[in-house]
Write a protein that holds these residues in place. Structure first.
Motif, PDB file in Angstrom:
ATOM      1  N   ALA A  41       0.803  -1.222   0.000  1.00 51.07           N
ATOM      2  CA  ALA A  41       0.000   0.000   0.000  1.00 51.07           C
ATOM      3  C   ALA A  41       0.843   1.282   0.000  1.00 51.07           C
ATOM      4  O   ALA A  41       0.564   2.189  -0.793  1.00 51.07           O
ATOM      5  CB  ALA A  41      -0.986  -0.013   1.162  1.00 51.07           C
ATOM      6  N   PRO A  42       1.895   1.401   0.832  1.00 50.50           N
ATOM      7  CA  PRO A  42       2.664   2.650   0.819  1.00 50.50           C
ATOM      8  C   PRO A  42       3.718   2.730  -0.292  1.00 50.50           C
ATOM      9  O   PRO A  42       4.398   3.743  -0.433  1.00 50.50           O
ATOM     10  CB  PRO A  42       3.341   2.674   2.189  1.00 50.50           C
ATOM     11  N   ILE A  43       3.860   1.684  -1.096  1.00 52.76           N
ATOM     12  CA  ILE A  43       4.888   1.642  -2.135  1.00 52.76           C
ATOM     13  C   ILE A  43       4.289   2.098  -3.460  1.00 52.76           C
ATOM     14  O   ILE A  43       3.172   1.707  -3.816  1.00 52.76           O
ATOM     15  CB  ILE A  43       5.455   0.210  -2.262  1.00 52.76           C
ATOM     16  N   CYS A  44       5.054   2.871  -4.195  1.00 57.12           N
ATOM     17  CA  CYS A  44       4.632   3.353  -5.507  1.00 57.12           C
ATOM     18  C   CYS A  44       4.186   2.171  -6.371  1.00 57.12           C
ATOM     19  O   CYS A  44       4.844   1.136  -6.431  1.00 57.12           O
ATOM     20  CB  CYS A  44       5.788   4.089  -6.168  1.00 57.12           C
ATOM     21  N   GLU A  45       3.070   2.338  -7.047  1.00 60.28           N
ATOM     22  CA  GLU A  45       2.474   1.258  -7.831  1.00 60.28           C
ATOM     23  C   GLU A  45       3.405   0.734  -8.928  1.00 60.28           C
ATOM     24  O   GLU A  45       3.302  -0.425  -9.329  1.00 60.28           O
ATOM     25  CB  GLU A  45       1.154   1.734  -8.435  1.00 60.28           C
ATOM     26  N   ASP A  46       4.325   1.556  -9.410  1.00 61.74           N
ATOM     27  CA  ASP A  46       5.266   1.122 -10.445  1.00 61.74           C
ATOM     28  C   ASP A  46       6.107  -0.069  -9.994  1.00 61.74           C
ATOM     29  O   ASP A  46       6.608  -0.823 -10.823  1.00 61.74           O
ATOM     30  CB  ASP A  46       6.215   2.261 -10.847  1.00 61.74           C
ATOM     31  N   ASN A  47       6.270  -0.233  -8.694  1.00 61.81           N
ATOM     32  CA  ASN A  47       7.103  -1.309  -8.162  1.00 61.81           C
ATOM     33  C   ASN A  47       6.305  -2.542  -7.727  1.00 61.81           C
ATOM     34  O   ASN A  47       6.894  -3.538  -7.319  1.00 61.81           O
ATOM     35  CB  ASN A  47       7.944  -0.804  -6.992  1.00 61.81           C
ATOM     36  N   HIS A  48       5.011  -2.495  -7.835  1.00 63.44           N
ATOM     37  CA  HIS A  48       4.180  -3.610  -7.386  1.00 63.44           C
ATOM     38  C   HIS A  48       4.394  -4.877  -8.197  1.00 63.44           C
ATOM     39  O   HIS A  48       4.363  -5.977  -7.652  1.00 63.44           O
ATOM     40  CB  HIS A  48       2.695  -3.236  -7.427  1.00 63.44           C
ATOM     41  N   ASP A  73      12.300   1.260  -3.810  1.00 65.82           N
ATOM     42  CA  ASP A  73      12.085   2.694  -3.602  1.00 65.82           C
ATOM     43  C   ASP A  73      10.587   2.934  -3.470  1.00 65.82           C
ATOM     44  O   ASP A  73       9.849   2.834  -4.448  1.00 65.82           O
ATOM     45  CB  ASP A  73      12.670   3.479  -4.773  1.00 65.82           C
ATOM     46  N   GLU A  74      10.159   3.228  -2.275  1.00 60.43           N
ATOM     47  CA  GLU A  74       8.724   3.385  -2.044  1.00 60.43           C
ATOM     48  C   GLU A  74       8.161   4.642  -2.694  1.00 60.43           C
ATOM     49  O   GLU A  74       6.964   4.730  -2.943  1.00 60.43           O
ATOM     50  CB  GLU A  74       8.412   3.367  -0.544  1.00 60.43           C
ATOM     51  N   THR A  75       9.028   5.611  -3.018  1.00 59.26           N
ATOM     52  CA  THR A  75       8.567   6.859  -3.634  1.00 59.26           C
ATOM     53  C   THR A  75       8.401   6.722  -5.139  1.00 59.26           C
ATOM     54  O   THR A  75       7.716   7.533  -5.754  1.00 59.26           O
ATOM     55  CB  THR A  75       9.562   7.998  -3.362  1.00 59.26           C
ATOM     56  N   GLY A  76       9.037   5.740  -5.735  1.00 58.21           N
ATOM     57  CA  GLY A  76       8.924   5.533  -7.173  1.00 58.21           C
ATOM     58  C   GLY A  76       9.949   6.294  -7.992  1.00 58.21           C
ATOM     59  O   GLY A  76       9.895   6.290  -9.218  1.00 58.21           O
ATOM     60  N   GLU A  77      10.906   6.955  -7.324  1.00 56.98           N
ATOM     61  CA  GLU A  77      11.947   7.676  -8.064  1.00 56.98           C
ATOM     62  C   GLU A  77      12.806   6.713  -8.877  1.00 56.98           C
ATOM     63  O   GLU A  77      13.268   7.053  -9.956  1.00 56.98           O
ATOM     64  CB  GLU A  77      12.801   8.519  -7.120  1.00 56.98           C
ATOM     65  N   THR A  78      13.047   5.539  -8.343  1.00 58.51           N
ATOM     66  CA  THR A  78      13.714   4.479  -9.095  1.00 58.51           C
ATOM     67  C   THR A  78      12.771   3.286  -9.089  1.00 58.51           C
ATOM     68  O   THR A  78      12.053   3.050  -8.122  1.00 58.51           O
ATOM     69  CB  THR A  78      15.072   4.070  -8.478  1.00 58.51           C
ATOM     70  N   SER A  79      12.783   2.554 -10.183  1.00 61.95           N
ATOM     71  CA  SER A  79      11.837   1.444 -10.259  1.00 61.95           C
ATOM     72  C   SER A  79      12.557   0.119 -10.097  1.00 61.95           C
ATOM     73  O   SER A  79      13.749  -0.008 -10.370  1.00 61.95           O
ATOM     74  CB  SER A  79      11.081   1.473 -11.589  1.00 61.95           C
ATOM     75  N   GLY A  80      11.810  -0.841  -9.652  1.00 64.43           N
ATOM     76  CA  GLY A  80      12.318  -2.194  -9.536  1.00 64.43           C
ATOM     77  C   GLY A  80      12.829  -2.540  -8.155  1.00 64.43           C
ATOM     78  O   GLY A  80      13.076  -1.695  -7.309  1.00 64.43           O
ATOM     79  N   ALA A  92      22.747 -19.206   0.492  1.00 67.45           N
ATOM     80  CA  ALA A  92      22.458 -17.811   0.174  1.00 67.45           C
ATOM     81  C   ALA A  92      22.749 -17.506  -1.289  1.00 67.45           C
ATOM     82  O   ALA A  92      23.764 -17.942  -1.834  1.00 67.45           O
ATOM     83  CB  ALA A  92      23.288 -16.899   1.067  1.00 67.45           C
ATOM     84  N   PHE A  93      21.850 -16.775  -1.893  1.00 68.72           N
ATOM     85  CA  PHE A  93      21.996 -16.306  -3.269  1.00 68.72           C
ATOM     86  C   PHE A  93      21.859 -14.791  -3.246  1.00 68.72           C
ATOM     87  O   PHE A  93      20.821 -14.282  -2.829  1.00 68.72           O
ATOM     88  CB  PHE A  93      20.907 -16.880  -4.172  1.00 68.72           C
ATOM     89  N   GLU A  94      22.873 -14.078  -3.678  1.00 66.57           N
ATOM     90  CA  GLU A  94      22.801 -12.622  -3.774  1.00 66.57           C
ATOM     91  C   GLU A  94      22.562 -12.288  -5.237  1.00 66.57           C
ATOM     92  O   GLU A  94      23.472 -12.371  -6.057  1.00 66.57           O
ATOM     93  CB  GLU A  94      24.070 -11.986  -3.235  1.00 66.57           C
ATOM     94  N   LEU A  95      21.342 -11.933  -5.547  1.00 62.95           N
ATOM     95  CA  LEU A  95      20.929 -11.756  -6.937  1.00 62.95           C
ATOM     96  C   LEU A  95      20.854 -10.303  -7.358  1.00 62.95           C
ATOM     97  O   LEU A  95      20.742 -10.009  -8.533  1.00 62.95           O
ATOM     98  CB  LEU A  95      19.575 -12.432  -7.158  1.00 62.95           C
ATOM     99  N   ASP A  96      20.905  -9.406  -6.445  1.00 66.60           N
ATOM    100  CA  ASP A  96      20.842  -7.968  -6.686  1.00 66.60           C
ATOM    101  C   ASP A  96      19.492  -7.503  -7.234  1.00 66.60           C
ATOM    102  O   ASP A  96      18.798  -6.788  -6.577  1.00 66.60           O
ATOM    103  CB  ASP A  96      21.978  -7.486  -7.584  1.00 66.60           C
ATOM    104  N   TRP A  97      19.119  -7.903  -8.450  1.00 65.46           N
ATOM    105  CA  TRP A  97      17.920  -7.370  -9.084  1.00 65.46           C
ATOM    106  C   TRP A  97      16.901  -8.468  -9.353  1.00 65.46           C
ATOM    107  O   TRP A  97      17.248  -9.635  -9.486  1.00 65.46           O
ATOM    108  CB  TRP A  97      18.278  -6.679 -10.404  1.00 65.46           C
ATOM    109  N   TYR A  98      15.666  -8.071  -9.516  1.00 64.66           N
ATOM    110  CA  TYR A  98      14.600  -9.019  -9.826  1.00 64.66           C
ATOM    111  C   TYR A  98      14.917  -9.810 -11.090  1.00 64.66           C
ATOM    112  O   TYR A  98      14.646 -11.012 -11.169  1.00 64.66           O
ATOM    113  CB  TYR A  98      13.257  -8.296  -9.989  1.00 64.66           C
ATOM    114  N   ARG A  99      15.486  -9.151 -12.072  1.00 68.86           N
ATOM    115  CA  ARG A  99      15.773  -9.825 -13.346  1.00 68.86           C
ATOM    116  C   ARG A  99      16.621 -11.083 -13.148  1.00 68.86           C
ATOM    117  O   ARG A  99      16.399 -12.102 -13.797  1.00 68.86           O
ATOM    118  CB  ARG A  99      16.460  -8.853 -14.294  1.00 68.86           C
TER     119      ARG A  99
END
Length: 130
Positions: A41-48, A73-80, A92-99
């Protein structure tokens, strides 16, 4: 950046724990789909989309013994999703990004990659009988 975490601690009912720590210091803790909705709810929809994709993958895999944490980024200034870390079966797996998570085919792909890599490492230098 908000810190989001999913894990199966105290998930006797099959609903994973969902935790969020936000920039303003607010903490939200919930379980299952409703917990996820509260966290998003408090996170920018672009990141949902990425958050939901990770959650749905974990849920669909039905694997236990996991912990997933990431920043968003809950404000949406950066996405992902960023700084993505997965602990599965004590590894442990450190994957950094969703991709990177998606490229590994999610939770089941990570487990498979680790197991086949482990078998590969165990069999290095072993001669094959013909």
């Amino acid at each position: 950046m908000a810190k989001i975490q999913f894990d199966d601690v105290d998930a006797d009912d099959g609903q994973m724990l969902v935790y969020g720590l936000f920039l303003d210091g607010d903490e939200l803790i919930g379980h299952g789909d409703q917990g996820l909705a509260d966290i998003m709810a408090p996170i920018c929809e672009d990141n949902h989309l990425e958050i939901k994709a990770i959650y749905d993958d974990v849920k669909a895999s039905s694997l236990g013994g996991f912990n997933i944490s990431f920043d968003v980024d809950e404000t949406g200034e950066t996405s992902g999703v960023g700084n993505l870390k997965v602990i599965l079966d004590g590894h442990a797996f450190e994957l950094d990004w969703y991709r990177e998570f998606a490229e590994h085919n999610g939770m089941l792909g990570l487990r498979y990659s680790f197991r086949t890599r482990g078998l590969w490492d165990e069999n290095q230098g072993v001669e094959v009988a013909q």
